[in-house]
Design a protein around this motif. Structure first.
Motif, PDB file in Angstrom:
ATOM      1  N   HIS A 118       4.815  13.875  14.525  1.00 30.15           N
ATOM      2  CA  HIS A 118       4.248  13.282  13.396  1.00 30.15           C
ATOM      3  C   HIS A 118       5.218  13.548  12.170  1.00 30.15           C
ATOM      4  O   HIS A 118       5.938  14.498  11.947  1.00 30.15           O
ATOM      5  CB  HIS A 118       2.816  13.634  12.963  1.00 30.15           C
TER       6      HIS A 118
ATOM      7  N   LYS B 269      -5.221  18.879  11.949  1.00 29.74           N
ATOM      8  CA  LYS B 269      -6.164  18.123  11.805  1.00 29.74           C
ATOM      9  C   LYS B 269      -5.590  16.663  11.181  1.00 29.74           C
ATOM     10  O   LYS B 269      -5.744  15.671  11.985  1.00 29.74           O
ATOM     11  CB  LYS B 269      -7.370  18.471  10.967  1.00 29.74           C
ATOM     12  N   ARG B 270      -4.809  16.707  10.284  1.00 31.21           N
ATOM     13  CA  ARG B 270      -3.999  15.537   9.831  1.00 31.21           C
ATOM     14  C   ARG B 270      -3.092  14.818  10.918  1.00 31.21           C
ATOM     15  O   ARG B 270      -2.762  13.844  10.936  1.00 31.21           O
ATOM     16  CB  ARG B 270      -3.223  15.702   8.747  1.00 31.21           C
ATOM     17  N   HIS B 271      -2.597  15.706  11.782  1.00 30.96           N
ATOM     18  CA  HIS B 271      -1.551  15.306  12.859  1.00 30.96           C
ATOM     19  C   HIS B 271      -2.208  15.210  14.189  1.00 30.96           C
ATOM     20  O   HIS B 271      -1.823  15.173  15.215  1.00 30.96           O
ATOM     21  CB  HIS B 271      -0.448  16.071  12.904  1.00 30.96           C
ATOM     22  N   ARG B 272      -3.627  14.701  14.216  1.00 28.63           N
ATOM     23  CA  ARG B 272      -4.391  14.353  15.239  1.00 28.63           C
ATOM     24  C   ARG B 272      -4.201  15.182  16.241  1.00 28.63           C
ATOM     25  O   ARG B 272      -3.950  15.041  17.485  1.00 28.63           O
ATOM     26  CB  ARG B 272      -3.886  12.936  16.057  1.00 28.63           C
TER      27      ARG B 272
END
Ligand SMILES: Nc1ncnc2c1ncn2[C@@H]1O[C@H](COP(=O)(O)OP(=O)(O)O)[C@@H](O)[C@H]1O
Ligand SMILES: [Mg+2]
Lengths: 223, 400
Positions: B82, B246-249
């Motif tokens: 990401h 978390k933000r990068h799945r």
């Protein structure tokens, strides 16, 4: 002082045994002046080394001042040489890098005598052999006779009771030899014992007793 | 017997063979000098790198895209990664313990102004970069505290760039162009010097959003994070990891490097190099030891009658052994002291010739050098000394 009882010393050379000293029994009292004569290879030096506690008999008993030297450890014999015995050799064995004074100081240095006392006694000893003015000379600046006198001063500076000389005049001319012998006799003050190995009948004649050796045996003893 | 007098006696023997003593001491001297110089260079290099990093402050950490193990190319492991975004940076900035955050986009560009031009590094950053990196402004001001998403045509020049473009006049308020974009100069930085070979003064700073557009990229090269205190570094690192995963799945596709880790990594690399290189110095020390052993062995064999007469005079076997051991130690210690002096002297000359030359002799290295030479002396003296002590005096006194 010196008692040899049936002393033998043999070396193993290859397969054969060389009997350098054979069945020597001898008694030398304190203060005696003894000469040991004999042809080359007859065992004179070997006997002298045993007397001086540098070597030990292969068999028989050597008592020096009542102590059985054969039973002493290497260090105990070293201690004995340091305090009781003085050696003079044919080839002087002065340390070439040290002055006459420093050579005479050597035995005291290793006996732990303080520096000031060493200097004083070395000076006295060199004066006693007539070399008071050569304290700062190196051996190579001295004649053969003078070198031997330095060696005598070194042998006597610890005031030993026994003085051993192995052909002390062997490398000297007649007049130096005379000087050295006169000196040795004079320095045999008190009850110091002097044993001289020599080839020279002139030198031997000065002794009270002459021991002749052949093939490791005492052949004849003349008083 | 007093030890010092033994030493004098031994020195008299060494002086009796001046050239030979000198040469065998020289062997150890060269070895010690080599070890001292090489460890000093290693320590100097370490200190240089440390100072390079710590000039930015020690509470700094960096978030880079991609996973790397320790050092290497980001993104070589794993498939898709990401992108690191400005929103990631803003989210990081909201974490407790984070004092400052700087989204960074870098690129190279030609800055043209005042009829001149110069190719420099251009940093797309935010207002906080100056404080986070401990840069200060000489004239004007740094980038204003605007929303990181906003573009603005302000530029701050590094002092070298400013001087190259505007040698005579003040650049403040002047316009410069980068790739067809026009910027107004609002500040000039104070000189900062080099960082690992980069000239930090030959640079320009523009807002990060502008840099993204200028270089036509949609991701950040790095996010720098300044912890409020050194105690906060470890918890922040943990929190950032959770946050970004978390933000990068759920993907752990970024690398967080703290200043400490960077220093430790460089320190390890330099340490390994230093040890390896000092090992080479150690080999020359070993050669020096062999030289002393050889000379001592020859010396013992030449001085058998000296050993014999000492023994006849009542010197104990153990004392003879100690004499020769001491001789070897004095020889090696003299060589070691000389080598140490030569090594330190070389360092002094280097630093005089090249100011700031990274040559730092650790005090421990000095102690170790002297200690080593004593050990070399003992190690190379044992065998000859044993031989000296084992000689039979009656054998050595048989002939001239
Ligand atoms: N270390 C030794 N190893 C072997 N033989 C020796 C050794 N020392 C002396 N000898 C032998 O012992 C004999 C006596 O030697 P030495 O006492 O030196 O005689 P001198 O002093 O009467 O000339 C000689 O045959 C000599 O070769
Ligand atoms: Mg003989």
């Amino acid at each position: 002082m010196i008692e040899l009882d049936d002393v033998c010393r043999s070396y193993t050379v290859g397969d054969s045994e060389v009997h350098a000293v054979q069945h020597v029994s001898l008694h030398i009292g304190a203060g005696e002046h003894v000469a040991i004569m004999g042809p080359s290879g007859s065992g004179k030096s070997t006997l002298l080394h045993i007397l001086g506690c540098l070597d030990r008999p292969t068999s028989g008993v050597y008592r020096f001042r009542g102590r059985d030297v054969g039973m002493l450890s290497d260090d105990e014999r070293s201690h004995m040489r340091q305090h009781e015995i003085g050696f003079v050799f044919q080839f002087f064995y002065l340390l070439a890098r040290l002055t006459a004074g420093a050579n005479v100081e050597l035995p005291m240095l290793f006996a732990g005598v303080p520096k000031s006392e060493r200097t004083r006694r070395a000076t006295e000893a060199l004066e006693a052999v007539g070399l008071g003015d050569r304290i700062h000379h190196r051996p190579d600046q001295l004649s053969g006779g003078q070198r031997q006198r330095v060696a005598i001063a070194r042998a006597l500076v610890m005031r030993p009771s026994l003085l051993l000389a192995d052909e002390p005049t062997g490398n000297l001319d007649r007049s130096s030899a005379e000087e050295v012998m006169t000196l040795l006799e004079r320095l045999r003050a008190g009850d110091r014992t002097l044993i001289v190995v020599t080839h020279d009948p002139e030198v031997a004649r000065r002794a009270q007793r002459i021991i002749r050796m052949t093939d490791g045996r005492i052949e004849e003893e003349r008083v | 017997m007093r030890g010092l007098e033994l030493v004098f006696f031994v020195i008299s023997a060494l002086r009796g063979q001046r050239l030979r003593s000198f040469l065998s001491a020289l062997g150890v001297g060269i070895g010690v000098a080599a070890v001292v110089v090489l460890t000093s260079l290693g320590a100097g290099a370490r200190q240089y790198v440390m100072s390079q990093f710590t000039q930015f402050g020690t509470n700094l950490m960096a978030v880079d895209p991609g996973r790397v193990k320790t050092m290497g190319m980001p993104g070589v492991l794993g498939g898709t990664t990401h992108k690191l975004t400005i929103d990631d940076a803003i989210a990081i900035g909201r974490q407790p313990g984070v004092a400052k955050f700087v989204p960074v986009v870098t690129g190279q560009g030609r800055v043209v102004g005042n009829g001149r031009g110069r190719s420099v590094f251009i940093y797309g950053v935010t207002h906080d970069a100056a404080a986070a990196w401990k840069f200060s402004v000489a004239q004007g001001r740094f980038l204003p505290p605007i929303d990181p998403h906003r573009k603005a045509s302000y530029i701050v020049l590094g002092p070298k760039l400013a001087h190259e473009l505007f040698p005579e006049s003040s650049p403040l308020g002047r316009r410069v162009r980068v790739a067809g974009w026009s910027f107004r100069v609002i500040g000039v930085m104070t000189p900062k010097g080099h960082f690992l070979g980069f000239d930090l003064d030959d640079a320009a700073y523009i807002p990060v959003a502008t840099a993204k557009a200028l270089f036509n990229v949609d991701e950040l090269n790095e996010i720098d994070v300044l912890a409020a205190s050194s105690d906060a570094i470890v918890p922040i690192k943990r929190a950032l990891k959770t946050l970004l995963i978390k933000r990068h799945r759920g993907q752990y596709d970024f690398t967080i490097t703290t200043q400490d880790e960077m220093l430790a990594t460089f320190g390890r690399v330099i340490g390994v190099i230093t040890v390896a290189v000092s090992g080479i110095g150690g080999i020359s020390l070993f050669v020096g030891a062999m030289g002393i052993l050889t000379i001592m062995w020859i010396s013992v064999n030449e001085r058998t009658s000296e050993i014999g007469i000492l023994r006849a005079l009542g010197v104990r076997r153990g004392t003879v052994e100690r004499l020769f051991l001491l001789e070897s130690v004095v020889l090696a210690a003299a060589g070691g002291t000389g080598g140490l002096a030569a090594g330190l002297g070389l360092g002094a000359v280097l630093r005089l010739a090249v100011p700031g030359f990274p040559f730092e002799t650790p005090p421990a290295a000095i102690a170790a050098a002297l200690g080593m030479s004593v050990i070399v002396g003992i190690a190379s003296g044992v065998v000859p000394a044993r031989r000296a002590a084992s000689l039979n005096p009656i054998e050595t006194l048989r002939e001239e």
